[in-house]
Design an enzyme around this catalytic site. Structure first.
Site, PDB file in Angstrom:
ATOM      1  N   HIS A 137       0.839  -1.199   0.000  1.00  0.00           N
ATOM      2  CA  HIS A 137       0.000   0.000   0.000  1.00  0.00           C
ATOM      3  C   HIS A 137       0.872   1.246   0.000  1.00  0.00           C
ATOM      4  CE1 HIS A 137      -3.924  -1.913   1.778  1.00  0.00           C
ATOM      5  NE2 HIS A 137      -3.447  -2.561   0.733  1.00  0.00           N
TER       6      HIS A 137
ATOM      7  N   TYR B  58      -9.156   4.903   7.932  1.00  0.00           N
ATOM      8  CA  TYR B  58      -9.337   5.240   9.348  1.00  0.00           C
ATOM      9  C   TYR B  58     -10.430   6.309   9.384  1.00  0.00           C
ATOM     10  CZ  TYR B  58      -4.932   2.936  10.686  1.00  0.00           C
ATOM     11  OH  TYR B  58      -3.941   2.013  10.930  1.00  0.00           O
TER      12      TYR B  58
ATOM     13  N   PRO C  89      -3.921  -0.468  19.202  1.00  0.00           N
ATOM     14  CA  PRO C  89      -3.658  -0.890  17.820  1.00  0.00           C
ATOM     15  C   PRO C  89      -3.796   0.201  16.751  1.00  0.00           C
ATOM     16  CG  PRO C  89      -5.762  -1.761  18.583  1.00  0.00           C
ATOM     17  CD  PRO C  89      -5.131  -1.105  19.755  1.00  0.00           C
TER      18      PRO C  89
ATOM     19  N   LYS D 117       1.366  -0.684  15.416  1.00  0.00           N
ATOM     20  CA  LYS D 117       2.788  -0.744  15.794  1.00  0.00           C
ATOM     21  C   LYS D 117       3.218  -2.002  16.550  1.00  0.00           C
ATOM     22  CE  LYS D 117       4.448   2.890  14.078  1.00  0.00           C
ATOM     23  NZ  LYS D 117       4.161   2.312  12.774  1.00  0.00           N
TER      24      LYS D 117
ATOM     25  N   TYR E 294       4.221   6.065  10.652  1.00  0.00           N
ATOM     26  CA  TYR E 294       3.397   4.907  10.286  1.00  0.00           C
ATOM     27  C   TYR E 294       4.210   3.859   9.524  1.00  0.00           C
ATOM     28  CZ  TYR E 294      -0.983   2.490   9.262  1.00  0.00           C
ATOM     29  OH  TYR E 294      -1.994   1.556   9.214  1.00  0.00           O
TER      30      TYR E 294
HETATM   31  P1  FAD Z   1       2.706 -12.595  21.202  1.00  0.00           P
HETATM   32  O1  FAD Z   1       2.321 -12.565  19.772  1.00  0.00           O
HETATM   33  O2  FAD Z   1       1.636 -12.413  22.225  1.00  0.00           O
HETATM   34  O3  FAD Z   1       3.461 -13.965  21.447  1.00  0.00           O
HETATM   35  C1  FAD Z   1       3.775 -14.447  22.731  1.00  0.00           C
HETATM   36  C2  FAD Z   1       3.743 -15.961  22.707  1.00  0.00           C
HETATM   37  O4  FAD Z   1       4.151 -16.455  23.971  1.00  0.00           O
HETATM   38  C3  FAD Z   1       2.363 -16.512  22.443  1.00  0.00           C
HETATM   39  O5  FAD Z   1       2.396 -17.435  21.384  1.00  0.00           O
HETATM   40  C4  FAD Z   1       1.970 -17.162  23.770  1.00  0.00           C
HETATM   41  O6  FAD Z   1       1.131 -18.296  23.582  1.00  0.00           O
HETATM   42  C5  FAD Z   1       3.324 -17.542  24.329  1.00  0.00           C
HETATM   43  N1  FAD Z   1       3.362 -17.681  25.792  1.00  0.00           N
HETATM   44  C6  FAD Z   1       2.742 -16.920  26.713  1.00  0.00           C
HETATM   45  N2  FAD Z   1       3.032 -17.378  27.953  1.00  0.00           N
HETATM   46  C7  FAD Z   1       3.841 -18.422  27.803  1.00  0.00           C
HETATM   47  C8  FAD Z   1       4.476 -19.312  28.704  1.00  0.00           C
HETATM   48  N3  FAD Z   1       4.284 -19.196  30.030  1.00  0.00           N
HETATM   49  N4  FAD Z   1       5.251 -20.287  28.224  1.00  0.00           N
HETATM   50  C9  FAD Z   1       5.432 -20.427  26.894  1.00  0.00           C
HETATM   51  N5  FAD Z   1       4.856 -19.625  25.971  1.00  0.00           N
HETATM   52  C10 FAD Z   1       4.072 -18.635  26.435  1.00  0.00           C
HETATM   53  N6  FAD Z   1       0.420  -4.941  15.758  1.00  0.00           N
HETATM   54  C11 FAD Z   1       0.879  -4.382  14.604  1.00  0.00           C
HETATM   55  O7  FAD Z   1       2.102  -4.206  14.458  1.00  0.00           O
HETATM   56  N7  FAD Z   1       0.063  -4.018  13.577  1.00  0.00           N
HETATM   57  C12 FAD Z   1      -1.297  -4.221  13.661  1.00  0.00           C
HETATM   58  O8  FAD Z   1      -1.999  -3.938  12.691  1.00  0.00           O
HETATM   59  C13 FAD Z   1      -1.814  -4.797  14.879  1.00  0.00           C
HETATM   60  N8  FAD Z   1      -3.124  -5.024  15.012  1.00  0.00           N
HETATM   61  C14 FAD Z   1      -3.572  -5.698  16.108  1.00  0.00           C
HETATM   62  C15 FAD Z   1      -4.922  -5.974  16.176  1.00  0.00           C
HETATM   63  C16 FAD Z   1      -5.401  -6.667  17.267  1.00  0.00           C
HETATM   64  C17 FAD Z   1      -6.891  -6.958  17.327  1.00  0.00           C
HETATM   65  C18 FAD Z   1      -4.525  -7.112  18.322  1.00  0.00           C
HETATM   66  C19 FAD Z   1      -5.036  -7.895  19.502  1.00  0.00           C
HETATM   67  C20 FAD Z   1      -3.193  -6.829  18.247  1.00  0.00           C
HETATM   68  C21 FAD Z   1      -2.690  -6.120  17.154  1.00  0.00           C
HETATM   69  N9  FAD Z   1      -1.342  -5.824  17.051  1.00  0.00           N
HETATM   70  C22 FAD Z   1      -0.892  -5.182  15.915  1.00  0.00           C
HETATM   71  C23 FAD Z   1      -0.401  -6.176  18.121  1.00  0.00           C
HETATM   72  C24 FAD Z   1       0.382  -7.460  17.833  1.00  0.00           C
HETATM   73  O9  FAD Z   1      -0.500  -8.517  17.536  1.00  0.00           O
HETATM   74  C25 FAD Z   1       1.273  -7.807  19.041  1.00  0.00           C
HETATM   75  O10 FAD Z   1       1.992  -6.664  19.405  1.00  0.00           O
HETATM   76  C26 FAD Z   1       2.237  -8.952  18.705  1.00  0.00           C
HETATM   77  O11 FAD Z   1       1.565 -10.183  18.700  1.00  0.00           O
HETATM   78  C27 FAD Z   1       3.401  -9.015  19.727  1.00  0.00           C
HETATM   79  O12 FAD Z   1       4.215 -10.122  19.451  1.00  0.00           O
HETATM   80  P2  FAD Z   1       4.959 -10.901  20.616  1.00  0.00           P
HETATM   81  O13 FAD Z   1       5.731 -11.992  19.945  1.00  0.00           O
HETATM   82  O14 FAD Z   1       5.665  -9.938  21.480  1.00  0.00           O
HETATM   83  O15 FAD Z   1       3.801 -11.505  21.524  1.00  0.00           O
HETATM   84  C1  PHB Z   2      -5.431  -4.822  10.828  1.00  0.00           C
HETATM   85  O1  PHB Z   2      -5.433  -5.003   9.583  1.00  0.00           O
HETATM   86  O2  PHB Z   2      -5.739  -5.737  11.598  1.00  0.00           O
HETATM   87  C2  PHB Z   2      -5.092  -3.495  11.382  1.00  0.00           C
HETATM   88  C3  PHB Z   2      -4.737  -2.467  10.524  1.00  0.00           C
HETATM   89  C4  PHB Z   2      -4.396  -1.226  11.043  1.00  0.00           C
HETATM   90  C5  PHB Z   2      -4.428  -1.023  12.403  1.00  0.00           C
HETATM   91  C6  PHB Z   2      -4.767  -2.061  13.266  1.00  0.00           C
HETATM   92  C7  PHB Z   2      -5.104  -3.304  12.759  1.00  0.00           C
HETATM   93  O3  PHB Z   2      -4.115   0.197  12.895  1.00  0.00           O
END
Ligand code: FAD
Ligand code: PHB
Length: 389
Positions: A72, A201, A291, A295, A383
């Protein structure tokens, strides 16, 4: 068992760290409490900053991203009945890629398992010991119930916001900075073709709305709702009705089968420092962003990029300074991302006690953004991902 780096959590942070370390010849073990199917099916982030896409390609993980990811040039902002396109490529020469987090996770899992690496799925009772300065150890129960201990040089706490690593750090060693928002997002994934090529948005007096997508046939749509919204009160018809009201003026939203529906509360959290002895926190275990700025996943990958480099320098040259400055280096980026996510959130959402002054102020800021290339460049720079130092 013994390894150089014990990694708790197979989300984007843990898996990417294992991938980067492997390329440096550093051995790691990844522990995950969920199953492979579960982590590969979890629908979360969708927007990838340009440097993250480049990193995936440069490190051999880009084939599917380049085939299936949607590049995009920018985003749309809708307010007061009109749609404004911010063209990042034209403004600052950069773009974003829409590619689901679960696709990144699938690519990382396939690369690790295909390359002879291991991920220990469905582990239970994970605990970490002696990481303050001695010889760190991870203990857990394997999928088949066997009690196992792993001796490591370092532990990476990549276990998200509900993991065990951060709470294992002694009370008082960390400071937590937090902000709760009085609203959440109700999100759906629907079989409905994109009404618009790029994200929208939408600022609307009924509440914020976001149109995003996962493919040319799958839409990801969000509505501002209460933080504790009851999903039972949101049958599909009500969701579509509200989406039409908030996004419909600017696009022809086609309705389709709703494949997934959920509510996410919104908060900002940062813990400082992101390191304690030989334990390094990365990703959501150290910080959570609302979200709106897209980021979270990008920040998680930024942390492990810093950590992998610091570990590589340590093992190659015995340099400890980059490990010592890990937290400081990451936090500078984390706080800028927090600021941006907070700004996007407060700009676009209806405050719960909104008065006429607040609405006029938000509209004035949106109008300024729509009319000023300087303001648009600042948004575009944040962004698409700030440069690294
Ligand atoms: P996680 O993905 O949470 O991974 C952590 C892992 O550790 C998990 O698999 C979990 O099962 C495991 N775990 C937990 N406890 C234990 C344990 N005790 N022992 C072993 N394993 C364990 N971010 C963006 O950049 N762009 C977006 O558009 C965006 N949109 C989002 C939309 C939604 C609806 C949500 C909920 C989040 C969004 N995010 C977005 C945020 C993004 O999903 C998270 O920031 C990202 O998953 C962080 O990655 P992580 O690896 O730190 O943690
Ligand atoms: C998504 O596609 O899930 C999404 C896109 C932009 C955002 C958050 C989530 O700011």
């Amino acid at each position: 068992m013994r390894t150089q780096v014990g990694i708790v959590g197979a989300g984007p942070a843990g898996l990417m760290l294992a991938h980067l370390l492997r390329r440096e010849g550093i051995d790691s073990v990844v522990l995950e409490r969920r199953s492979r199917d579960y982590i590969e099916g979890r629908i979360r982030a969708g927007v990838i900053e340009q440097w993250v896409a480049d990193l995936l390609v440069e490190t051999g993980l880009g084939a599917r991203l380049q085939r299936e990811g949607l590049v995009h040039r920018g985003i749309n902002i809708s307010f007061a009945g009109s749609l404004h396109h911010l063209d990042f490529t034209d403004l600052i020469g950069k773009h974003i890629t829409v590619y689901g987090q679960q696709e990144v996770v699938k690519d990382l899992v396939a690369a690790r398992l295909g390359g002879g690496g291991e991920i220990l799925f469905e582990v239970e009772d994970v605990g970490i010991d002696d990481f303050a300065g001695g010889a760190p150890r991870i203990r857990f129960r394997s999928k088949v119930g066997e009690a196992i201990e792993i001796d490591c040089d370092f532990i990476a706490g990549c276990d998200g916001s509900h993991g065990v690593c951060r709470p294992s750090i002694p009370r008082g060693a960390l400071t937590s900075f937090e902000r709760e928002y009085p609203f959440g997002w109700l999100g759906i994934l629907a079989e409905s073709p994109p009404p618009c090529e790029e994200l929208i948005y939408a600022y609307h007096e009924r509440g914020f709305g976001l149109y995003s997508m996962r493919s040319p046939t799958l839409s990801r749509l969000y509505l501002q709702c209460a933080a504790d919204e009851d999903l039972n009160e949101w049958p599909d018809e009500r969701v579509w009705h509200e989406l039409h009201a908030r996004l419909g003026g600017s696009s022809k939203l086609a309705e389709g089968k709703v494949l997934l529906k959920g509510v996410t509360p919104m908060r900002s959290v940062v813990v400082e420092p992101m390191q304690y002895g030989k334990l390094f926190l990365a990703g959501d275990s150290a910080h959570i962003v609302p979200p709106t700025g897209a980021k979270g996943m990008n920040l998680a990958i930024a942390d492990v990029r810093v950590l992998a480099r610091a570990l590589a320098e340590f093992y190659r040259f015995g340099r400890g300074d980059l490990l010592e400055s890990y937290s400081h280096t990451c936090l500078r980026r984390v706080w800028k991302a927090q600021r941006f996510s907070w700004w996007m959130t407060t700009l676009l959402h209806q405050p719960v006690d909104a008065n006429a002054f607040d609405r006029r102020r938000q509209l004035a800021e949106l109008d300024y953004l729509a009319g000023s290339r300087h303001a648009q460049r600042a948004l575009a720079e944040n962004y698409t991902g700030l440069p690294f130092d």
